[in-house]
Design a protein around this motif. Structure first.
Motif, PDB file in Angstrom:
ATOM      1  N   PHE A  45      42.477   4.307  59.439  1.00  0.00           N
ATOM      2  CA  PHE A  45      43.506   3.193  58.966  1.00  0.00           C
ATOM      3  C   PHE A  45      43.717   3.426  57.371  1.00  0.00           C
ATOM      4  N   LEU A  46      42.411   3.631  56.699  1.00  0.00           N
ATOM      5  CA  LEU A  46      42.728   3.970  55.401  1.00  0.00           C
ATOM      6  C   LEU A  46      43.585   5.214  55.011  1.00  0.00           C
ATOM      7  N   LEU A  47      43.448   6.278  55.763  1.00  0.00           N
ATOM      8  CA  LEU A  47      44.326   7.476  55.707  1.00  0.00           C
ATOM      9  C   LEU A  47      45.814   7.156  55.927  1.00  0.00           C
ATOM     10  N   ALA A  48      45.933   6.153  57.021  1.00  0.00           N
ATOM     11  CA  ALA A  48      47.351   5.785  57.279  1.00  0.00           C
ATOM     12  C   ALA A  48      48.019   5.223  56.246  1.00  0.00           C
ATOM     13  N   LYS A  49      47.280   3.981  55.598  1.00  0.00           N
ATOM     14  CA  LYS A  49      47.725   3.367  54.656  1.00  0.00           C
ATOM     15  C   LYS A  49      48.210   4.456  53.383  1.00  0.00           C
ATOM     16  N   LYS A  50      47.364   5.471  52.865  1.00  0.00           N
ATOM     17  CA  LYS A  50      47.751   6.290  51.955  1.00  0.00           C
ATOM     18  C   LYS A  50      48.699   7.188  52.234  1.00  0.00           C
ATOM     19  N   LEU A  51      49.016   7.570  53.688  1.00  0.00           N
ATOM     20  CA  LEU A  51      50.157   8.381  54.112  1.00  0.00           C
ATOM     21  C   LEU A  51      51.340   7.620  53.885  1.00  0.00           C
ATOM     22  N   LYS A  52      51.548   6.377  54.469  1.00  0.00           N
ATOM     23  CA  LYS A  52      52.363   5.346  54.164  1.00  0.00           C
ATOM     24  C   LYS A  52      52.745   5.308  52.778  1.00  0.00           C
ATOM     25  N   ALA A  53      52.033   5.006  51.919  1.00  0.00           N
ATOM     26  CA  ALA A  53      52.253   4.803  50.648  1.00  0.00           C
ATOM     27  C   ALA A  53      53.160   6.098  49.920  1.00  0.00           C
ATOM     28  N   ASN A  54      52.507   7.322  50.331  1.00  0.00           N
ATOM     29  CA  ASN A  54      53.166   8.381  49.845  1.00  0.00           C
ATOM     30  C   ASN A  54      54.592   8.653  50.451  1.00  0.00           C
ATOM     31  N   LEU A  55      54.692   8.509  51.690  1.00  0.00           N
ATOM     32  CA  LEU A  55      56.070   8.390  52.671  1.00  0.00           C
ATOM     33  C   LEU A  55      56.911   7.466  52.072  1.00  0.00           C
ATOM     34  N   ASP A  56      56.349   6.175  51.686  1.00  0.00           N
ATOM     35  CA  ASP A  56      57.461   5.427  50.984  1.00  0.00           C
ATOM     36  C   ASP A  56      58.103   5.894  49.747  1.00  0.00           C
ATOM     37  N   LYS A  57      57.246   6.533  48.974  1.00  0.00           N
ATOM     38  CA  LYS A  57      57.736   7.118  47.584  1.00  0.00           C
ATOM     39  C   LYS A  57      58.834   8.278  47.966  1.00  0.00           C
ATOM     40  N   ILE A  58      58.726   8.844  49.021  1.00  0.00           N
ATOM     41  CA  ILE A  58      59.570  10.152  49.259  1.00  0.00           C
ATOM     42  C   ILE A  58      60.705   9.916  50.113  1.00  0.00           C
ATOM     43  N   SER A  59      60.728   8.887  50.807  1.00  0.00           N
ATOM     44  CA  SER A  59      61.895   8.780  51.806  1.00  0.00           C
ATOM     45  C   SER A  59      62.322   7.318  52.124  1.00  0.00           C
ATOM     46  N   ASP A  60      63.188   7.225  52.711  1.00  0.00           N
ATOM     47  CA  ASP A  60      63.827   5.783  52.927  1.00  0.00           C
ATOM     48  C   ASP A  60      63.581   5.364  54.341  1.00  0.00           C
ATOM     49  N   ILE A  61      62.325   6.098  55.041  1.00  0.00           N
ATOM     50  CA  ILE A  61      62.158   5.816  56.318  1.00  0.00           C
ATOM     51  C   ILE A  61      61.439   4.383  56.399  1.00  0.00           C
ATOM     52  N   ASN A  62      61.933   3.339  57.221  1.00  0.00           N
ATOM     53  CA  ASN A  62      61.111   2.212  57.289  1.00  0.00           C
ATOM     54  C   ASN A  62      59.897   2.351  58.146  1.00  0.00           C
ATOM     55  N   SER A  63      58.683   2.469  57.495  1.00  0.00           N
ATOM     56  CA  SER A  63      57.562   2.824  58.106  1.00  0.00           C
ATOM     57  C   SER A  63      56.682   1.627  58.040  1.00  0.00           C
ATOM     58  N   MET A  64      56.050   1.476  59.388  1.00  0.00           N
ATOM     59  CA  MET A  64      55.122   0.297  59.673  1.00  0.00           C
ATOM     60  C   MET A  64      53.801   0.743  59.955  1.00  0.00           C
ATOM     61  N   LEU A  65      52.800   0.194  59.508  1.00  0.00           N
ATOM     62  CA  LEU A  65      51.718   0.428  59.820  1.00  0.00           C
ATOM     63  C   LEU A  65      51.071  -0.288  60.953  1.00  0.00           C
ATOM     64  N   CYS A  66      50.011   0.603  61.849  1.00  0.00           N
ATOM     65  CA  CYS A  66      49.507  -0.215  63.081  1.00  0.00           C
ATOM     66  C   CYS A  66      48.164   0.254  63.011  1.00  0.00           C
ATOM     67  N   ASN A  67      47.042  -0.706  62.968  1.00  0.00           N
ATOM     68  CA  ASN A  67      45.700  -0.752  62.851  1.00  0.00           C
ATOM     69  C   ASN A  67      45.305  -0.473  64.329  1.00  0.00           C
ATOM     70  N   VAL A  68      44.502   0.697  64.785  1.00  0.00           N
ATOM     71  CA  VAL A  68      44.224   0.902  66.051  1.00  0.00           C
ATOM     72  C   VAL A  68      42.514   0.814  66.144  1.00  0.00           C
ATOM     73  N   THR A  69      42.110  -0.226  67.076  1.00  0.00           N
ATOM     74  CA  THR A  69      40.814  -0.290  66.943  1.00  0.00           C
ATOM     75  C   THR A  69      40.313   0.059  68.297  1.00  0.00           C
ATOM     76  N   ILE A  70      39.224   1.116  68.304  1.00  0.00           N
ATOM     77  CA  ILE A  70      38.621   1.710  69.579  1.00  0.00           C
ATOM     78  C   ILE A  70      36.935   1.500  69.572  1.00  0.00           C
ATOM     79  N   ASP A  71      36.607   1.001  70.615  1.00  0.00           N
ATOM     80  CA  ASP A  71      35.086   0.994  70.993  1.00  0.00           C
ATOM     81  C   ASP A  71      34.685   2.076  71.577  1.00  0.00           C
TER      82      ASP A  71
END
Length: 167
Positions: A45-71
């Motif tokens: 999820f931390l990596l996903a947040k960092k990918l989203k932040a970079n993606l938001d800088k380079i594109s106009d795609i509306n990206s949404m984060l989703c936290n996936v919890t797996i036992d």
């Protein structure tokens, strides 16, 4: 007892890999209006947040984060997402984790998301260890690394400097 770490990726290299993966995700989804970036809880999820932040800088795609919890002990019975299936139905989804080892965590994540119709589904990891037991691959990866089964890769994305190292 020695506490030396065998560094695989340093802070600057991790930032570079994240930026490169973000560009690859953008290139693959250039015609999409919306994109779900689903990170497996903790480091994924931390990596996903960092990918989203970079993606938001380079594109106009509306990206949404989703936290996936797996036992990991009972993955079939206990996988939860911060978004509802309606939120990602007919959308492009990127499932993100820090390290791909045997593929078990990713395969259960893939299984969950494939229960609804999707436009496209891809996976992204920072480190691909090449020890797959399951037929899952990383579509976007920072580095591929052949390691022994006894070795363990630790990734620190929670505080700077970021690092990935081998135990």
């Amino acid at each position: 007892m020695s506490s030396e770490k065998n560094t695989i990726l340093n802070h600057q290299e991790i930032q570079h890999k994240i930026k490169r993966i973000a560009y690859q995700i953008y290139e693959t989804n250039v015609n999409e209006k919306e994109l779900i970036i689903a990170g497996i809880d903790k480091n994924g999820f931390l990596l996903a947040k960092k990918l989203k932040a970079n993606l938001d800088k380079i594109s106009d795609i509306n990206s949404m984060l989703c936290n996936v919890t797996i036992d990991k002990k009972t993955p079939l019975n206990s996988l939860f997402t911060s978004l509802t299936p309606e939120d990602y139905t007919n959308k492009s989804v990127i499932l993100v984790d820090d390290v791909l080892n045997s593929g078990s965590t990713l395969i259960y994540g893939v299984r969950h998301f494939l229960e609804v119709p999707l436009k496209q589904f891809k996976t992204a990891v920072l480190v691909n260890r090449n020890h797959k037991k399951f037929p899952v691959k990383a579509d976007f990866k920072g580095i591929s690394l052949s390691t022994s089964l006894k070795e363990h890769i630790n990734v620190n994305l929670s505080k700077q400097p970021y690092e990935a190292y081998l135990d």
